[in-house]
Design a protein around this motif. Structure first.
Motif, mmCIF file in Angstrom:
data_model
loop_
_atom_site.group_PDB
_atom_site.id
_atom_site.type_symbol
_atom_site.label_atom_id
_atom_site.label_comp_id
_atom_site.label_asym_id
_atom_site.label_seq_id
_atom_site.Cartn_x
_atom_site.Cartn_y
_atom_site.Cartn_z
ATOM 1 N N LEU A 155 -6.875 -5.269 -7.792
ATOM 2 C CA LEU A 155 -7.577 -3.889 -7.704
ATOM 3 C C LEU A 155 -7.339 -3.326 -6.293
ATOM 4 N N ASN A 156 -8.112 -2.031 -6.080
ATOM 5 C CA ASN A 156 -8.159 -1.404 -4.965
ATOM 6 C C ASN A 156 -6.932 -1.620 -4.017
ATOM 7 N N ALA A 157 -5.779 -1.418 -4.741
ATOM 8 C CA ALA A 157 -4.372 -1.443 -4.069
ATOM 9 C C ALA A 157 -3.656 -0.209 -4.290
ATOM 10 N N LYS A 158 -3.357 0.606 -3.433
ATOM 11 C CA LYS A 158 -2.652 1.890 -3.762
ATOM 12 C C LYS A 158 -1.267 1.846 -3.529
ATOM 13 N N VAL A 159 -0.230 1.770 -4.193
ATOM 14 C CA VAL A 159 1.201 1.655 -4.089
ATOM 15 C C VAL A 159 1.603 2.803 -3.401
ATOM 16 N N VAL B 196 15.608 -0.713 -7.541
ATOM 17 C CA VAL B 196 14.332 -1.170 -7.109
ATOM 18 C C VAL B 196 14.063 -2.767 -6.934
ATOM 19 N N GLN B 197 13.553 -2.969 -5.673
ATOM 20 C CA GLN B 197 13.440 -4.167 -5.313
ATOM 21 C C GLN B 197 11.970 -4.705 -5.384
ATOM 22 N N GLY B 198 11.113 -3.629 -5.327
ATOM 23 C CA GLY B 198 9.642 -4.025 -5.335
ATOM 24 C C GLY B 198 8.789 -2.964 -4.940
ATOM 25 N N VAL B 199 7.724 -2.952 -4.367
ATOM 26 C CA VAL B 199 6.665 -1.978 -3.985
ATOM 27 C C VAL B 199 5.981 -2.257 -2.910
ATOM 28 N N ILE B 200 5.733 -1.381 -1.986
ATOM 29 C CA ILE B 200 4.843 -1.399 -0.857
ATOM 30 C C ILE B 200 3.602 -0.754 -1.307
ATOM 31 N N TYR B 201 2.340 -1.323 -0.836
ATOM 32 C CA TYR B 201 1.007 -0.976 -1.405
ATOM 33 C C TYR B 201 -0.016 -1.157 0.018
ATOM 34 N N ALA C 25 1.318 5.627 -13.331
ATOM 35 C CA ALA C 25 0.161 5.974 -12.507
ATOM 36 C C ALA C 25 -0.031 7.502 -13.022
ATOM 37 N N GLY C 26 0.445 7.846 -13.903
ATOM 38 C CA GLY C 26 -0.127 9.206 -14.569
ATOM 39 C C GLY C 26 0.632 10.304 -13.988
ATOM 40 N N ALA C 27 0.436 11.352 -14.616
ATOM 41 C CA ALA C 27 1.320 12.684 -14.397
ATOM 42 C C ALA C 27 1.069 13.304 -12.931
ATOM 43 N N ILE C 28 0.251 12.824 -11.976
ATOM 44 C CA ILE C 28 0.218 13.160 -10.716
ATOM 45 C C ILE C 28 0.735 11.852 -10.053
ATOM 46 N N GLY C 29 0.157 10.837 -10.125
ATOM 47 C CA GLY C 29 0.717 9.672 -9.402
ATOM 48 C C GLY C 29 1.931 9.449 -9.578
ATOM 49 N N SER C 30 2.558 9.144 -10.744
ATOM 50 C CA SER C 30 4.015 8.719 -11.020
ATOM 51 C C SER C 30 5.060 9.465 -10.122
ATOM 52 N N PRO C 31 4.862 10.898 -10.364
ATOM 53 C CA PRO C 31 5.796 11.627 -9.523
ATOM 54 C C PRO C 31 5.494 11.704 -8.135
ATOM 55 N N GLN C 32 4.289 11.373 -7.650
ATOM 56 C CA GLN C 32 4.177 11.433 -6.200
ATOM 57 C C GLN C 32 4.678 10.039 -5.522
ATOM 58 N N ILE C 33 4.669 9.124 -6.158
ATOM 59 C CA ILE C 33 5.336 7.790 -5.583
ATOM 60 C C ILE C 33 6.748 8.015 -5.885
ATOM 61 N N LEU C 34 7.335 8.379 -6.852
ATOM 62 C CA LEU C 34 8.750 8.699 -6.878
ATOM 63 C C LEU C 34 9.355 9.484 -5.760
ATOM 64 N N MET C 35 8.754 10.552 -5.379
ATOM 65 C CA MET C 35 9.134 11.299 -4.332
ATOM 66 C C MET C 35 8.975 10.698 -2.890
ATOM 67 N N LEU C 36 7.603 10.284 -2.863
ATOM 68 C CA LEU C 36 7.640 9.519 -1.524
ATOM 69 C C LEU C 36 8.551 8.442 -1.200
ATOM 70 N N SER C 37 9.352 7.948 -2.236
ATOM 71 C CA SER C 37 10.440 6.940 -2.324
ATOM 72 C C SER C 37 11.927 7.415 -2.047
ATOM 73 N N GLY C 38 11.888 8.944 -2.237
ATOM 74 C CA GLY C 38 12.926 9.619 -2.062
ATOM 75 C C GLY C 38 13.634 9.810 -3.335
#
Length: 608
Positions: free
Chosen positions: A268-272, A282-287, A306-319
């Motif tokens: 908990l309380n960990a933001k990817v 994909v090899q893993g995640v940074i949080y 991560a939802g309709a906002i969180g999932s695309p945000q993480i993808l785009m931050l990852s390139g």
């Protein structure tokens, strides 16, 4: 047991409130179980993570909690579930308290971008965009209404090239999760089941308006029935994801008993903030957790939920995303995909009726009656067991779309924006003073609201990264009503709502259409189409059903991000499984379809 009371609860359940005092004295003698959704340690920093897990699930919401639970049923694989929020609150257990959670630490508290065409009666021209930030995600703060959508929705998904997603394909996964509490519905084994982890039940408390809603619909020629059965075209009192008057989020339903499995770790309380990518995928995640940056690796797959906002945000931050946008933000491109595009959202407006009889969900009146608290603490009944007064919904066609599914829903709220003085709903809707003040004449008085909204809007929005900073909220451009056809269908829904609210069943309680014009539209002929278009652009009611930002479809679909098995195009070992993958939005509330997506995703990962 958590006793933290979030949000504006001073006079409702605060230490000096009458309910607070009664709870202290009565709690030891009563039976209802109220505690944190899962009972996980909020600040577990002593137990280190393993260096690798077979599967890493990012986001413990309506889909992610299901996926982590189902994957961990296989004792031969290890699963890590990472959730940005905590374990929720005792208040999230109490259905009627849902509005008190908005704006708290359990809410991401997003706002839409101003576009000059919608949300004009909201502060800054921005609609509130509430999304759950706790284990269980938005199933902790939603209205709990259980609706699967229409058969034609899923057949359409299959027609778009998504093999395995027709109605007959997904129906077993709806049934798999369900524990149907209505004995009559439970006998219909084609559409329902008992024994699943997700309780679905009839409400324990209804005002007389619930009866009036169904009777008024019959007066207009509509039918009452099970909207999750053979036909969706009914008006009824919604079933909810509750049991014994308590909310059952996906965290409580799917993770409470799974948390003790040795192969499941819940963080908990960990933001990817980013995916770890190589030429092999994909090899893993940074949080980020408590200000510290860490990483963890996966052996098999990462599943973004991560939802309709969180999932695309993480993808785009990852390139992974639109090439031009990522180049502008100086994010190295890994895969050019239309991430964040094709967003679809249900959107409506409010039609308010006043009442002469004291029959609505009047919080101000209920809160002064200790019998309601006693009834709730004793057996989960009374107004506290109601999902904040959402007591009716119905599904219809406007005649403007030549489709098999309904394109309009009419939702009844057995209250109005100022029935509780504006303490909760004014802020949760982000209303401007002028927008709220029109209802001051009926402050604390009885009334109800009919909320017509578009189920299949033509307008499309998008999620855009604001910056490379993972803590910066993304730009949410819903583009409500950019297509004029959405206004036309909604006006049809308004006309039906006006007839419904003035039917004899409601007139029995002295219902009257609220006569005060919207202050921003009073220059237009009252109740004309032009007037109503002005109203919907000012009092824009966001239902928080947001989908499509990581659209599912074949590789040649110019808007698709994942394939029919939810694998991200061109990225090995990465899937997305949540509302963002819906190629077209469903005809109803989205929590039940998200649970189904979680069930089907876990099955595909383990067995296909």
């Amino acid at each position: 047991m958590s006793t933290t009371l979030p949000g504006p609860l001073g006079f409702l359940l605060g230490p000096v409130g009458v309910f607070g005092y009664l709870a202290v004295f009565l709690w030891p003698f009563l039976k209802v179980e109220l505690d944190d959704p899962v009972g996980l340690p909020q600040f577990d920093i002593l137990t280190p993570l393993d260096s690798h897990y077979d599967y890493i699930v990012v986001g413990g919401g309506s889909s992610g909690a299901v996926i982590a639970s189902r994957l961990s049923e296989n004792p031969h694989v290890s699963v890590l579930l990472i959730e940005a929020g905590g374990d929720g609150s005792i208040i999230s257990d109490v259905p009627a308290m849902v509005a008190t959670l908005y704006g708290t630490s359990m809410d991401w508290n997003f706002k839409s971008a101003s576009d000059g065409k919608s949300c004009l009666g909201m502060i800054g021209g921005r609609c509130s965009w509430h999304r759950g930030k706790a284990i269980g995600g938005s199933s902790n703060i939603n209205g709990m209404l259980y609706n699967r959508g229409n058969k034609a929705d899923f057949d359409r998904w299959a027609e778009l090239g998504n093999h395995g997603w027709s109605y007959e394909d997904v129906l077993p996964f709806f049934r798999k999760s369900e524990d149907q509490g209505n004995h009559y519905y439970a006998q219909d084994s084609r559409y329902h089941s008992v024994g699943g982890p997700q309780p679905v039940s009839d409400p324990n408390f209804e005002t007389p308006l619930a009866w009036a809603f169904k009777k008024a619909a019959r007066h207009l020629g509509y039918t009452n029935g099970d909207v999750n059965g053979e036909s969706q075209f009914h008006f009824t009192v919604p079933q909810t994801t509750t049991r014994d008057g308590r909310r059952f989020s996906t965290a409580k339903s799917f993770l409470r008993h799974a948390k003790s499995r040795p192969n499941l770790r819940i963080l908990l309380n960990a933001k990817v903030t980013k995916l770890v990518l190589s030429k092999y995928g994909v090899q893993g995640v940074i949080y980020k957790r408590f200000g510290n940056i860490a990483s963890v690796k996966c052996r098999r797959e990462v599943i973004l939920s991560a939802g309709a906002i969180g999932s695309p945000q993480i993808l785009m931050l990852s390139g992974i995303g639109p090439k031009r946008l990522l180049k502008k933000l100086h994010i190295p491109l890994y895969k050019d995909l239309p991430v964040g595009m094709s967003m679809q959202s249900h959107i409506g407006t409010s039609i308010v009726f006043s009442l002469k009889e004291p029959v609505s969900f009047n919080v101000a009146r209920f809160i002064t009656n200790p019998a309601h608290l006693v009834a709730y603490l004793k057996n989960g009944r009374g107004f506290l067991s109601s999902p904040s007064g959402f007591e009716g919904f119905g599904f219809i066609k406007s005649g403007l779309q030549n489709k098999a599914w309904p394109d309009l829903e009419i939702l009844m709220l057995s209250g109005h924006p100022s029935i509780e003085g504006g303490l909760l709903y004014r802020g949760s809707l982000n209303l401007r003073d002028e927008q709220f003040d029109q209802y001051k004449s009926i402050q604390f008085e009885d009334g109800f609201t009919l909320i017509p909204y578009n189920l299949h809007p033509h307008s499309r929005g998008r999620i855009i990264l604001h910056s490379r900073d993972s803590d910066a909220k993304p730009i949410i451009q819903p583009n409500y009503f950019h297509d004029p056809r959405d206004v036309q269908s909604l006006i049809h829904g308004i006309r039906v709502s006006m007839k419904l609210g003035q039917a004899p069943a409601f007139k029995h309680f002295g219902s009257e259409l609220f006569p005060v014009p919207n202050p921003f539209c009073k220059y237009l002929p009252f109740l004309s189409d032009a007037y109503w278009e002005c109203v919907v652009r000012h009092f824009t009611y966001s239902i928080h059903h947001d989908t499509g930002t990581c659209r599912m479809g074949p590789y040649d679909d110019p808007y698709s991000v994942v394939d029919h098995q939810l694998r991200v195009h061109g990225v090995q070992g990465l899937r997305v499984a949540d509302a963002s993958i819906m190629p077209e939005i469903t005809s109803g509330h989205t929590n039940a379809p998200c649970i189904m997506i979680g069930e089907k995703a876990a099955h595909m990962i383990l067995y296909e």
